[in-house]
Scaffold this active site. Structure first.
Site, PDB file in Angstrom:
ATOM      1  N   HIS A   1      92.276 -33.907  50.360  1.00 30.19           N
ATOM      2  CA  HIS A   1      91.682 -32.577  50.266  1.00 30.19           C
ATOM      3  C   HIS A   1      91.706 -32.017  48.847  1.00 30.19           C
ATOM      4  O   HIS A   1      90.784 -31.321  48.445  1.00 30.19           O
ATOM      5  CB  HIS A   1      92.401 -31.623  51.218  1.00 30.19           C
ATOM      6  CG  HIS A   1      91.807 -30.247  51.245  1.00 30.19           C
ATOM      7  ND1 HIS A   1      90.481 -30.016  51.539  1.00 30.19           N
ATOM      8  CD2 HIS A   1      92.346 -29.027  50.986  1.00 30.19           C
ATOM      9  CE1 HIS A   1      90.234 -28.711  51.491  1.00 30.19           C
ATOM     10  NE2 HIS A   1      91.342 -28.096  51.146  1.00 30.19           N
TER      11      HIS A   1
ATOM     12  N   ASP B   1      89.225 -36.607  53.349  1.00 34.56           N
ATOM     13  CA  ASP B   1      89.570 -35.232  53.728  1.00 34.56           C
ATOM     14  C   ASP B   1      88.772 -34.808  54.951  1.00 34.56           C
ATOM     15  O   ASP B   1      87.546 -34.855  54.934  1.00 34.56           O
ATOM     16  CB  ASP B   1      89.268 -34.308  52.548  1.00 34.56           C
ATOM     17  CG  ASP B   1      89.343 -32.839  52.906  1.00 34.56           C
ATOM     18  OD1 ASP B   1      90.131 -32.495  53.815  1.00 34.56           O
ATOM     19  OD2 ASP B   1      88.639 -32.037  52.268  1.00 34.56           O
TER      20      ASP B   1
ATOM     21  N   SER C   1      89.062 -26.209  47.513  1.00 33.18           N
ATOM     22  CA  SER C   1      89.362 -25.720  48.853  1.00 33.18           C
ATOM     23  C   SER C   1      88.698 -24.354  49.076  1.00 33.18           C
ATOM     24  O   SER C   1      87.495 -24.209  48.913  1.00 33.18           O
ATOM     25  CB  SER C   1      90.878 -25.675  49.062  1.00 33.18           C
ATOM     26  OG  SER C   1      91.202 -25.446  50.411  1.00 33.18           O
TER      27      SER C   1
END
Length: 490
Positions: free
Chosen positions: A464, A408, A190
């Site tokens: 994600h 994602d 991320s």
């Protein structure tokens, strides 16, 4: 932009004032520059831990005013020979415990029998500690159980955070010299797509000028990484088209009317504006972490003001509505199968339990309340793209693994492939499937230049944070890659 920057400075100043008051309220005593403890059991886990867990603090900065907390878990296979991985969870401000418990660590919550008052931990058979020694670091300062002894030290940003990570690792290795010979990798997902390459650059620079201890740096790993703010977020339109979230007609119209620019649109371009409005209408009610999973209604709440100024940079989850539910004595009826976000509630209850903090050897008075993701960091978002850091590292001989959960929409794999393509690497092995237990687990492509080696892999049906959704497949992927085998090997 000038107004936004002024507002950011004001908000940061207010944050620093609040931090100053908080530090003044608590009598925080730093016990030396470093401390470590071997943890043999934890509340919620039956019996002794079947792996070696160490927790501790490392002081960095002038006077060691920054105290970074870490969880270190030795490899369950061969700690003397297996790689050493520094893991940085994204956010910024999401605790290393989030990466440990929900993604790649050897513990997870038993969602079937846990409750607010009794959280039960299970052993995760697909932990990356099966193949590596991992330091889970609460960084930057203010994240997890990390804290500072002065309010000024809470002010940080992309580059300062990376420098602090490097100094942490230097000091940690000085007290753990047996791991100096192990291959070293820096990893994260991320928002860590910004900070990890900068941290690797810091380590590389230190090695080149002979800063002790010299580190056996071999490369880095990134999962669904925010890398280039514009490229990553601009790719959401094409991703939505590929996933049938928008029509062919809308996609073709937006390409023509917006000329491929979907973020910084011309407000006088009515046709483009209309296309983007329809795009947002089509995607507004999706679960953005995994488009095939249901959206959790209780997490639909506004972002705080700081995040609104950086809507595309801060990727931490919004815990506002989670906090509203902390006083509930039972879980909602649709837990746990209907909504993954409920899983995150448990970490707050577990980590804020005093018996848990005693077991982890948390310093009393150092943290008023633990948050899985701290939304109030005094953080300077100064690097909008880490692509140049990737370019700088291309001639250093490092290995790179980039993986993306293919469902994602926060950081779509489409944008990741775009910035990788901009590095102008040679395709050594073209796009092909990779397998686990005879089933397609994703797709991979291998790039190479004279000294650079980069593997990209999608993880099929993952979101994600890919290991959270597909732990078995992700362990197989990283095991092969760390062993210098192609991801598609079986």
């Amino acid at each position: 932009m000038a107004i936004s920057r002024s507002l950011i400075h004001i908000i940061n100043a207010l944050h620093l004032l609040l931090l100053h008051l908080a530090v003044s309220q608590y009598n925080i005593v730093t016990v030396g520059s470093q401390s470590s403890n071997i943890i043999r059991s934890l509340p919620g886990f039956s019996g002794n831990l079947p792996f070696k867990l160490e927790t501790g603090y490392v002081g960095v900065g002038d006077g060691d005013e920054i105290q970074l907390f870490y969880y270190f878990i030795e490899s369950e296979r061969n700690p003397e020979e297996d790689p050493l991985v520094l893991w940085l969870t994204g956010g910024p401000g999401c605790s290393a415990f989030s990466g440990l418990i929900y993604e790649i660590g050897p513990l997870t919550f038993d969602y079937e029998i846990s409750s607010w008052n009794s959280t039960t931990l299970l052993y995760n058979p697909y932990s990356w500690t099966k193949v590596a020694n991992i330091i889970f670091l609460d960084a930057p300062v203010g994240t997890g159980f990390s804290y500072a002894t002065t309010w000024q030290a809470y002010y940080t940003g992309d580059r300062l955070s990376a420098a602090t990570n490097y100094n942490f690792l230097r000091k940690w290795l000085m007290t753990h010299p047996k791991f100096l010979k192990n291959p070293l990798y820096v990893a994260g997902d991320s928002f860590s797509g910004i900070v990890v390459p900068i941290t690797v650059q810091e380590i590389n620079n230190g090695n080149e000028v002979g800063v002790e201890p010299l580190m056996n740096l071999k490369g880095y790993m990134l999962g669904n990484p925010l890398t280039d703010e514009h490229v990553d977020h601009n790719s959401k339109v094409e991703f939505s088209y590929r996933k049938a979230l928008i029509s062919d007609q809308l996609y073709e119209s937006a390409k023509i009317n917006c000329k491929g620019e979907y973020i910084n649109i011309d407000i006088e371009n009515a046709l483009c504006r209309k296309d983007i409005e329809i795009f947002h209408e089509c995607t507004a009610n999706l679960s953005i972490s995994h488009i095939l999973e249901p959206q959790c209604p209780v997490t639909a709440s506004p972002r705080p003001a700081l995040l609104k100024l950086h809507p595309s940079r801060a990727l931490i989850e919004d815990d506002h509505s989670i906090n509203l539910l902390l006083s509930l004595s039972h879980l909602p009826n649709d837990h746990p199968s209907m909504c993954r976000d409920f899983h995150y509630f448990y970490s707050g209850y577990w980590a804020n339990d005093q018996t848990v903090q005693n077991a982890l050897q948390i310093r009393k008075g150092s943290k008023e309340r633990w948050s899985r993701c701290n939304r109030t960091l005094a953080y300077n978002f100064e690097v909008s793209s880490s692509t140049d850091y990737h370019r700088n590292l291309m001639n250093k001989g490092y290995r790179v693994l980039v993986y993306s959960g293919d469902q994602d929409i926060i950081v779509p794999y489409v944008g990741t492939l775009e910035w990788i393509g901009a590095l102008n690497l040679t395709v050594a092995h073209a796009w092909k499937p990779w397998f686990v237990d005879g089933q397609v687990a994703g797709y991979t492509v291998h790039y190479r230049s004279k000294k650079h080696d980069l593997t990209f892999a999608t993880v099929k049906d993952a979101g994600h944070t890919a290991p959270e959704y597909k732990p078995k497949e992700c362990l197989a992927m990283v095991d092969r890659w760390l062993a210098h085998k192609p991801v598609y090997s079986q």
